[in-house]
Design a protein around this motif. Structure first.
Motif, PDB file in Angstrom:
ATOM      1  N   ASP A  10       0.849  -1.184   0.000  1.00  0.00           N
ATOM      2  CA  ASP A  10       0.000   0.000   0.000  1.00  0.00           C
ATOM      3  C   ASP A  10       0.891   1.242   0.000  1.00  0.00           C
ATOM      4  OD1 ASP A  10      -2.219   1.603   0.098  1.00  0.00           O
ATOM      5  OD2 ASP A  10      -2.330   1.556   2.283  1.00  0.00           O
ATOM      6  N   HIS A  11       1.207   1.722  -1.177  1.00  0.00           N
ATOM      7  CA  HIS A  11       2.096   2.878  -1.312  1.00  0.00           C
ATOM      8  C   HIS A  11       1.260   4.131  -1.533  1.00  0.00           C
ATOM      9  CE1 HIS A  11       5.619   0.380  -1.452  1.00  0.00           C
ATOM     10  NE2 HIS A  11       5.044  -0.373  -2.367  1.00  0.00           N
ATOM     11  N   ALA A  12       0.997   4.837  -0.472  1.00  0.00           N
ATOM     12  CA  ALA A  12       0.244   6.082  -0.583  1.00  0.00           C
ATOM     13  C   ALA A  12       1.200   7.212  -0.923  1.00  0.00           C
ATOM     14  CB  ALA A  12      -0.478   6.383   0.723  1.00  0.00           C
ATOM     15  N   VAL A  13       0.803   8.041  -1.822  1.00  0.00           N
ATOM     16  CA  VAL A  13       1.622   9.187  -2.203  1.00  0.00           C
ATOM     17  C   VAL A  13       1.303  10.328  -1.258  1.00  0.00           C
ATOM     18  CG1 VAL A  13       2.142  10.822  -4.024  1.00  0.00           C
ATOM     19  CG2 VAL A  13       1.642   8.449  -4.593  1.00  0.00           C
ATOM     20  N   ARG A  14       2.321  10.786  -0.554  1.00  0.00           N
ATOM     21  CA  ARG A  14       2.145  11.897   0.378  1.00  0.00           C
ATOM     22  C   ARG A  14       2.636  13.185  -0.274  1.00  0.00           C
ATOM     23  NH1 ARG A  14       4.885   8.857   5.443  1.00  0.00           N
ATOM     24  NH2 ARG A  14       3.296   7.277   5.676  1.00  0.00           N
ATOM     25  N   PRO A  15       1.891  14.245  -0.114  1.00  0.00           N
ATOM     26  CA  PRO A  15       2.370  15.512  -0.673  1.00  0.00           C
ATOM     27  C   PRO A  15       3.599  15.991   0.090  1.00  0.00           C
ATOM     28  CG  PRO A  15       0.362  15.840   0.595  1.00  0.00           C
ATOM     29  CD  PRO A  15       0.598  14.361   0.527  1.00  0.00           C
ATOM     30  N   ALA A  16       4.474  16.664  -0.610  1.00  0.00           N
ATOM     31  CA  ALA A  16       5.692  17.179   0.012  1.00  0.00           C
ATOM     32  C   ALA A  16       5.344  18.278   1.006  1.00  0.00           C
ATOM     33  CB  ALA A  16       6.629  17.721  -1.055  1.00  0.00           C
ATOM     34  N   LYS A  17       6.049  18.283   2.135  1.00  0.00           N
ATOM     35  CA  LYS A  17       5.836  19.324   3.129  1.00  0.00           C
ATOM     36  C   LYS A  17       6.423  20.629   2.613  1.00  0.00           C
ATOM     37  CE  LYS A  17       5.940  18.047   7.818  1.00  0.00           C
ATOM     38  NZ  LYS A  17       6.764  17.743   8.998  1.00  0.00           N
ATOM     39  N   SER A  18       5.724  21.692   2.861  1.00  0.00           N
ATOM     40  CA  SER A  18       6.262  22.993   2.491  1.00  0.00           C
ATOM     41  C   SER A  18       5.994  23.969   3.634  1.00  0.00           C
ATOM     42  CB  SER A  18       5.629  23.502   1.199  1.00  0.00           C
ATOM     43  OG  SER A  18       4.253  23.718   1.384  1.00  0.00           O
ATOM     44  N   PHE A  19       6.920  24.863   3.838  1.00  0.00           N
ATOM     45  CA  PHE A  19       6.806  25.840   4.910  1.00  0.00           C
ATOM     46  C   PHE A  19       6.122  27.087   4.382  1.00  0.00           C
ATOM     47  CE2 PHE A  19       8.446  29.596   7.112  1.00  0.00           C
ATOM     48  CZ  PHE A  19       8.020  29.311   8.394  1.00  0.00           C
ATOM     49  N   ALA A  20       5.194  27.604   5.158  1.00  0.00           N
ATOM     50  CA  ALA A  20       4.514  28.849   4.811  1.00  0.00           C
ATOM     51  C   ALA A  20       4.175  29.590   6.096  1.00  0.00           C
ATOM     52  CB  ALA A  20       3.240  28.572   4.033  1.00  0.00           C
ATOM     53  N   LEU A  21       4.202  30.897   6.035  1.00  0.00           N
ATOM     54  CA  LEU A  21       3.806  31.694   7.186  1.00  0.00           C
ATOM     55  C   LEU A  21       2.315  31.504   7.434  1.00  0.00           C
ATOM     56  CD1 LEU A  21       5.669  35.041   6.432  1.00  0.00           C
ATOM     57  CD2 LEU A  21       6.418  33.170   7.888  1.00  0.00           C
ATOM     58  N   ASP A  22       1.941  31.415   8.689  1.00  0.00           N
ATOM     59  CA  ASP A  22       0.534  31.240   9.051  1.00  0.00           C
ATOM     60  C   ASP A  22       0.027  32.558   9.629  1.00  0.00           C
ATOM     61  OD1 ASP A  22      -1.936  30.320   9.672  1.00  0.00           O
ATOM     62  OD2 ASP A  22      -1.296  28.941  11.244  1.00  0.00           O
ATOM     63  N   ARG A  23      -0.383  33.447   8.745  1.00  0.00           N
ATOM     64  CA  ARG A  23      -0.803  34.787   9.175  1.00  0.00           C
ATOM     65  C   ARG A  23      -2.128  34.779   9.931  1.00  0.00           C
ATOM     66  NH1 ARG A  23       2.746  38.214   6.444  1.00  0.00           N
ATOM     67  NH2 ARG A  23       3.602  37.296   4.559  1.00  0.00           N
ATOM     68  N   SER A  24      -2.956  33.771   9.722  1.00  0.00           N
ATOM     69  CA  SER A  24      -4.249  33.740  10.404  1.00  0.00           C
ATOM     70  C   SER A  24      -4.110  33.402  11.886  1.00  0.00           C
ATOM     71  CB  SER A  24      -5.181  32.738   9.722  1.00  0.00           C
ATOM     72  OG  SER A  24      -4.645  31.437   9.821  1.00  0.00           O
ATOM     73  N   ASN A  25      -3.125  32.575  12.240  1.00  0.00           N
ATOM     74  CA  ASN A  25      -2.906  32.207  13.635  1.00  0.00           C
ATOM     75  C   ASN A  25      -1.685  32.877  14.231  1.00  0.00           C
ATOM     76  OD1 ASN A  25      -5.118  30.459  13.680  1.00  0.00           O
ATOM     77  ND2 ASN A  25      -3.910  28.818  12.797  1.00  0.00           N
TER      78      ASN A  25
END
Length: 73
Positions: A10-25
Motif C-alpha cells: 500500500d504505497h500512498a503518495v504523500r504531498p511534500a511538506k512545504s513551509f509557509a507563514l501562518d498569518r491567520s494564527n
C-alpha cells in the motif's frame, strides 16, 4: 509459508511538506505559527523558544525571525 506477507504493497503518495507563514494564527508575522504547523507542534512552544533564544543569544534570534519573515512567502 508466504515470504511476502510482510511486504508493504500500500504505497500512498504523500504531498511534500512545504513551509509557509501562518498569518491567520500568527501574532506578529506568522513565523512561529508557520514553524509550529510545519513540525506539528503547538505554536506556544516555538514562541517560547524564540523568546528564550533572543534573551540567551543577545538578540540574534530577532535577526533570524526577520530573515524567515522576509524569505518565506
Amino acid at each position: 509459508m508466504n515470504d511476502l506477507k510482510f511486504r508493504d504493497t500500500d504505497h500512498a503518495v504523500r504531498p511534500a511538506k512545504s513551509f509557509a507563514l501562518d498569518r491567520s494564527n500568527g501574532k506578529l508575522m506568522g513565523v512561529c505559527s508557520g514553524i509550529a504547523d510545519y513540525f506539528g507542534i503547538d505554536a506556544l512552544w516555538v514562541r517560547l523558544g524564540f523568546v528564550a533564544g533572543t534573551l540567551l543569544g543577545f538578540g540574534s534570534f530577532i535577526l533570524i525571525y526577520l530573515a524567515i519573515a522576509l524569505i518565506a512567502d
